[in-house]
Design a protein around this motif. Sequence first.
Motif, short mmCIF file in Angstrom:
data_model
loop_
_atom_site.label_atom_id
_atom_site.label_comp_id
_atom_site.label_asym_id
_atom_site.label_seq_id
_atom_site.Cartn_x
_atom_site.Cartn_y
_atom_site.Cartn_z
N ARG A 1 45.14 23.67 49.31
CA ARG A 1 45.32 24.78 48.37
C ARG A 1 46.76 24.95 47.89
NH1 ARG A 1 43.90 29.65 52.57
NH2 ARG A 1 42.29 28.17 53.15
N SER A 2 47.73 24.52 48.68
CA SER A 2 49.13 24.65 48.27
C SER A 2 49.48 23.71 47.12
CB SER A 2 50.07 24.37 49.45
OG SER A 2 50.08 22.99 49.77
N ARG A 3 48.59 22.77 46.81
CA ARG A 3 48.84 21.77 45.79
C ARG A 3 48.06 22.03 44.50
NH1 ARG A 3 52.11 18.06 47.01
NH2 ARG A 3 51.14 16.35 45.86
N LEU A 4 47.47 23.22 44.38
CA LEU A 4 46.74 23.57 43.16
C LEU A 4 47.70 23.62 41.97
CD1 LEU A 4 44.34 26.45 44.30
CD2 LEU A 4 43.82 24.03 43.97
N LEU A 5 47.26 23.03 40.87
CA LEU A 5 48.04 23.05 39.64
C LEU A 5 47.49 24.06 38.65
CD1 LEU A 5 48.34 19.18 39.19
CD2 LEU A 5 50.08 20.74 40.13
N SER A 6 46.17 24.10 38.55
CA SER A 6 45.51 24.95 37.57
C SER A 6 44.17 25.42 38.11
CB SER A 6 45.29 24.16 36.28
OG SER A 6 44.57 24.90 35.33
N THR A 7 43.82 26.65 37.81
CA THR A 7 42.55 27.23 38.26
C THR A 7 41.89 27.98 37.12
OG1 THR A 7 43.46 27.54 40.49
CG2 THR A 7 41.50 28.80 39.93
N GLN A 8 40.60 27.73 36.94
CA GLN A 8 39.79 28.51 36.01
C GLN A 8 38.74 29.25 36.83
OE1 GLN A 8 38.06 26.27 32.75
NE2 GLN A 8 39.70 24.76 32.93
N ILE A 9 38.68 30.55 36.66
CA ILE A 9 37.67 31.36 37.34
C ILE A 9 36.74 31.92 36.28
CG2 ILE A 9 37.24 33.36 38.81
CD1 ILE A 9 40.13 33.00 39.89
N TRP A 10 35.49 31.54 36.39
CA TRP A 10 34.48 32.03 35.46
C TRP A 10 33.65 33.08 36.18
CZ3 TRP A 10 32.20 26.96 32.96
CH2 TRP A 10 33.23 26.29 32.30
N LEU A 11 33.57 34.27 35.61
CA LEU A 11 32.86 35.39 36.22
C LEU A 11 31.66 35.82 35.40
CD1 LEU A 11 35.84 37.70 37.24
CD2 LEU A 11 34.57 36.10 38.67
N LYS A 12 30.61 36.21 36.09
CA LYS A 12 29.43 36.76 35.42
C LYS A 12 29.76 38.11 34.80
CE LYS A 12 24.69 38.25 36.16
NZ LYS A 12 23.56 38.29 37.10
N ASP A 13 30.52 38.94 35.53
CA ASP A 13 30.83 40.29 35.08
C ASP A 13 32.30 40.59 35.38
OD1 ASP A 13 31.14 43.05 34.71
OD2 ASP A 13 29.09 43.46 35.36
N MET A 14 33.14 40.45 34.38
CA MET A 14 34.57 40.64 34.54
C MET A 14 34.90 42.06 35.04
SD MET A 14 37.52 38.94 33.96
CE MET A 14 37.60 37.95 32.51
N VAL A 15 34.24 43.05 34.52
CA VAL A 15 34.52 44.44 34.90
C VAL A 15 34.13 44.70 36.35
CG1 VAL A 15 33.95 46.86 34.43
CG2 VAL A 15 34.31 45.27 32.53
N ALA A 16 32.96 44.27 36.74
CA ALA A 16 32.47 44.54 38.10
C ALA A 16 33.13 43.68 39.17
CB ALA A 16 30.95 44.36 38.15
N ASP A 17 33.51 42.44 38.82
CA ASP A 17 33.91 41.49 39.85
C ASP A 17 35.38 41.10 39.89
OD1 ASP A 17 31.27 41.41 40.66
OD2 ASP A 17 30.79 39.67 39.44
N PHE A 18 36.14 41.41 38.86
CA PHE A 18 37.52 40.95 38.76
C PHE A 18 38.38 41.39 39.95
CE2 PHE A 18 41.87 40.99 36.91
CZ PHE A 18 41.94 39.66 36.55
N ASP A 19 38.32 42.66 40.31
CA ASP A 19 39.15 43.16 41.42
C ASP A 19 38.76 42.51 42.75
OD1 ASP A 19 40.61 44.76 39.71
OD2 ASP A 19 39.46 46.59 40.16
N THR A 20 37.47 42.36 42.99
CA THR A 20 37.00 41.74 44.23
C THR A 20 37.47 40.29 44.32
OG1 THR A 20 35.06 43.16 44.30
CG2 THR A 20 34.95 41.12 45.58
N VAL A 21 37.35 39.57 43.23
CA VAL A 21 37.80 38.18 43.20
C VAL A 21 39.30 38.11 43.46
CG1 VAL A 21 38.12 36.14 41.73
CG2 VAL A 21 35.93 37.36 41.73
N ASN A 22 40.07 38.98 42.83
CA ASN A 22 41.52 38.97 43.05
C ASN A 22 41.89 39.31 44.48
OD1 ASN A 22 42.46 38.10 40.58
ND2 ASN A 22 42.47 40.15 39.71
N GLU A 23 41.18 40.24 45.10
CA GLU A 23 41.44 40.58 46.50
C GLU A 23 41.21 39.36 47.40
OE1 GLU A 23 38.88 43.87 47.45
OE2 GLU A 23 39.87 45.18 45.99
N GLU A 24 40.08 38.70 47.22
CA GLU A 24 39.77 37.52 48.04
C GLU A 24 40.74 36.39 47.75
OE1 GLU A 24 37.70 37.27 50.62
OE2 GLU A 24 37.29 39.40 50.32
#
Length: 116
Positions: free
Chosen positions: A59-82
Amino acid sequence: MSSIQRFDSNSRLSRVVVHQGVAWLSGIVAADCSQDTRSQVRQVLARLDDLLASVGSDRSRLLSTQIWLKDMVADFDTVNEEWSTWYEGSPPARATCQVTFDDPDIRLELIVTAAT
């Protein structure tokens, strides 16, 4: 000419492709999509750790990440916490967007590029 390595391939995709020290990972979703968002994020991040390790990266070698969410409003904070709990150090470039999945139980899909 540098070789291209393809891992965990089928007729449609390779789970990981490595070329010239860079690994591209195809979309990762949870194995058990009946779980809530937090559980799905944890499953996806654990799978990402495994896939990165399989090609000599982490994980320390990640260059780019795309996160695709079903529901940005409902899930964004939870994803960011994790994500913040899982990832320490200098973060990769990252984009997050809302999408419609073919399976209504999928809450997120993660696509990454990493150095090997």
